[in-house]
Design an enzyme around this catalytic site. Structure first.
Site, PDB file in Angstrom:
ATOM      1  N   TYR A 220       0.814  -1.208   0.000  1.00  0.00           N
ATOM      2  CA  TYR A 220       0.000   0.000   0.000  1.00  0.00           C
ATOM      3  C   TYR A 220       0.855   1.268   0.000  1.00  0.00           C
ATOM      4  CZ  TYR A 220      -4.109  -2.870   1.153  1.00  0.00           C
ATOM      5  OH  TYR A 220      -5.131  -3.800   1.139  1.00  0.00           O
ATOM      6  N   LYS A 271       3.588 -15.285   2.388  1.00  0.00           N
ATOM      7  CA  LYS A 271       3.610 -16.041   1.130  1.00  0.00           C
ATOM      8  C   LYS A 271       5.073 -16.263   0.758  1.00  0.00           C
ATOM      9  CE  LYS A 271       1.314 -18.003  -2.254  1.00  0.00           C
ATOM     10  NZ  LYS A 271       0.602 -19.277  -2.011  1.00  0.00           N
ATOM     11  N   ASP A 303      -2.947 -18.121   1.533  1.00  0.00           N
ATOM     12  CA  ASP A 303      -4.076 -18.810   0.925  1.00  0.00           C
ATOM     13  C   ASP A 303      -4.616 -19.906   1.840  1.00  0.00           C
ATOM     14  OD1 ASP A 303      -1.601 -19.978   0.504  1.00  0.00           O
ATOM     15  OD2 ASP A 303      -2.015 -20.640  -1.531  1.00  0.00           O
ATOM     16  N   ASP A 327      -5.400  -6.814   5.909  1.00  0.00           N
ATOM     17  CA  ASP A 327      -6.607  -6.145   5.467  1.00  0.00           C
ATOM     18  C   ASP A 327      -7.671  -7.170   5.082  1.00  0.00           C
ATOM     19  OD1 ASP A 327      -8.424  -4.284   4.582  1.00  0.00           O
ATOM     20  OD2 ASP A 327      -7.206  -3.540   2.924  1.00  0.00           O
ATOM     21  N   ASP A 331     -11.011  -8.841   7.695  1.00  0.00           N
ATOM     22  CA  ASP A 331     -12.394  -8.719   7.238  1.00  0.00           C
ATOM     23  C   ASP A 331     -13.067 -10.091   7.184  1.00  0.00           C
ATOM     24  OD1 ASP A 331     -12.113  -6.014   7.031  1.00  0.00           O
ATOM     25  OD2 ASP A 331     -12.477  -5.893   4.883  1.00  0.00           O
TER      26      ASP A 331
END
Length: 442
Positions: A220, A271, A303, A327, A331
């Protein structure tokens, strides 16, 4: 009952528990929410002990030991005063912040606290008013305040804006400007809402996890970023996922401290099988972990973590991960609890005011229709009191009032189930206010 009033703790003083469970009736549900509050307190404790950042609005001082009689009708002076920056933002933001402000004011007044509020634009509202998503005045006022309460930002109206003129850019700039690098997002299933979860009851019941998200680095914020044309003449867009060792180290320490004071288990999500930034992430987390032999450290690819959160969420205690993974996963975790409209968050740094906000978005499709769930913002206000100002009792009043309101069966549409009373944003706020006003802490 007469209780002593003692000096407020420094803003960043670690506590193992927020409040004893036997002080409240309906103990199971209250313990669940208070456990969530305590875990957030523990997560910021590592920073709190080193970087006290309380600053007065005016005449802010903690009284010496005194004895007063608690009641919902009156509280003896002296008053403690704080400055709060309110950033309603876009969509449902103004509605939920308005409700949370009322609750915050009432609970605080019953505990001898006064606020100086300053409401300023951010996001799409700021774009419409000033042409930029984060005006200089907004950031300056936020930095000068004791704490910041944010509603939500974004909306369809600004979706096609250039990046520098998107509402979300204002939020990223705010986080960077306040230097709040650690975002703590709890996901605790309350007994009243276990049936609202989309997962089977036996899967959701008892879930209690914390996502520690790095907030000011990664893709980001990484450079280079932008648009270009490749050798084939095609337009390309690119971003950079980049972390320094020090950025990983500091968020890892917060996560280990959080896990140490919870159930002693930390899962680092990355990852590392394909991304160099994740390879460094894992290397540094392992190194920091060597200093926490009492915390059980595990690693999981993002994942797989996304799948396991739905398959068996109770396997997780504390999760630490980078900005973009955090993020997404936080959620996802929020929906285990029944609704994203229930969960608050705290973003803190090494100094300066904290940023407190619900984790949900601006929900422009229901904005202005009195359908929003204000409870996540109300609970964010409680977190502001506890973690931003060290005002434990006022925070407890709000958290207890929320639970009492749920006990009475009031539900907004996102958490509604058969047999409960469907209410709108305003009425939900009014019911919480009634509970705050009638509550006598004992």
């Amino acid at each position: 009952m007469e209780l002593p009033i003692v000096s407020s703790s420094p803003l960043f003083v670690s506590r193992l528990t927020a409040v004893s469970s036997n002080r409240l009736h309906h103990s199971d549900s209250r313990c669940s929410l208070l456990k969530m509050a305590a875990h957030l307190q523990q997560g910021v404790g590592h920073l709190k002990s080193q970087f006290p950042i309380n600053r007065p609005f005016s005449n802010h001082s903690s009284p010496k030991s005194a004895t007063i009689r608690f009641s919902a009708a009156a509280v003896s002076p002296p008053k403690r005063r704080y400055s709060i920056t309110l950033l309603p933002g876009d969509g449902i933001g103004p509605e939920i912040v308005s409700v949370a402000k009322q609750v915050l004011n009432l609970a605080a007044s019953l505990e001898g606290i006064e606020f100086g509020f300053k409401e300023l634009p951010i996001g799409g509202a700021a774009l419409d008013e000033t042409g930029v998503p984060l005006p200089e005045e907004t950031l300056a006022m936020a930095k000068q305040s004791d704490a910041v309460l944010l509603g939500a930002i974004g909306g369809y109206k600004w979706d096609n804006n250039e990046k520098q003129f998107k509402p979300e850019t204002g939020l990223l700039q705010l986080r960077a400007g306040l230097e709040v690098f650690a975002n703590l997002r709890p996901a605790t299933v309350l007994p009243q809402l276990v049936d609202a979860s989309t997962l089977k009851k036996e899967v959701a019941d008892g879930v209690d996890l914390m996502v520690v998200r790095e907030l000011t680095g990664g893709i980001y914020f990484g450079n280079p970023r932008g648009f270009a044309t490749n050798v084939h003449g095609q337009k390309t867009g690119f971003n950079t996922e980049v972390y320094s060792a020090s950025e990983v180290d500091r968020i890892a320490r917060v996560a280990f401290e959080t896990a140490r004071k919870r159930r002693g288990k930390l899962c680092s999500v990355d990852k590392a099988n394909v991304l160099e930034a994740s390879m460094l992430w894992r290397e540094r987390v392992i190194e920091i972990g060597s200093k926490y032999p009492d915390v059980e450290l595990s690693h999981m690819y993002v994942d797989n973590a996304a799948m396991q959160l739905l398959r068996n969420p109770k396997q997780f205690d504390t999760i630490v991960t980078n900005n973009i993974f955090g993020d997404i996963l936080s959620d996802e975790a929020s929906m285990i609890t029944g609704s994203i409209g229930m969960l608050p968050s705290a973003s803190i740094g090494e100094s300066g005011p904290g940023l407190f906000e619900p984790i949900h978005g601006s929900a422009p499709d229901i904005a202005g229709q009195d359908k929003a769930n204000p409870l996540a913002t109300i609970l964010s206000a409680a977190m502001l009191l506890r973690y931003g100002l060290g005002e434990e009792k006022a925070a407890e009043r709000i958290e207890t009032a929320v639970l009492e309101t749920l006990d009475k069966g009031f539900r907004t549409g996102d958490i509604f189930s058969t047999g409960k009373k469907l209410v709108g944003c305003k009425e939900m706020g009014e019911q919480v206010l009634k509970s705050v006003d009638s509550l006598v802490l004992c």
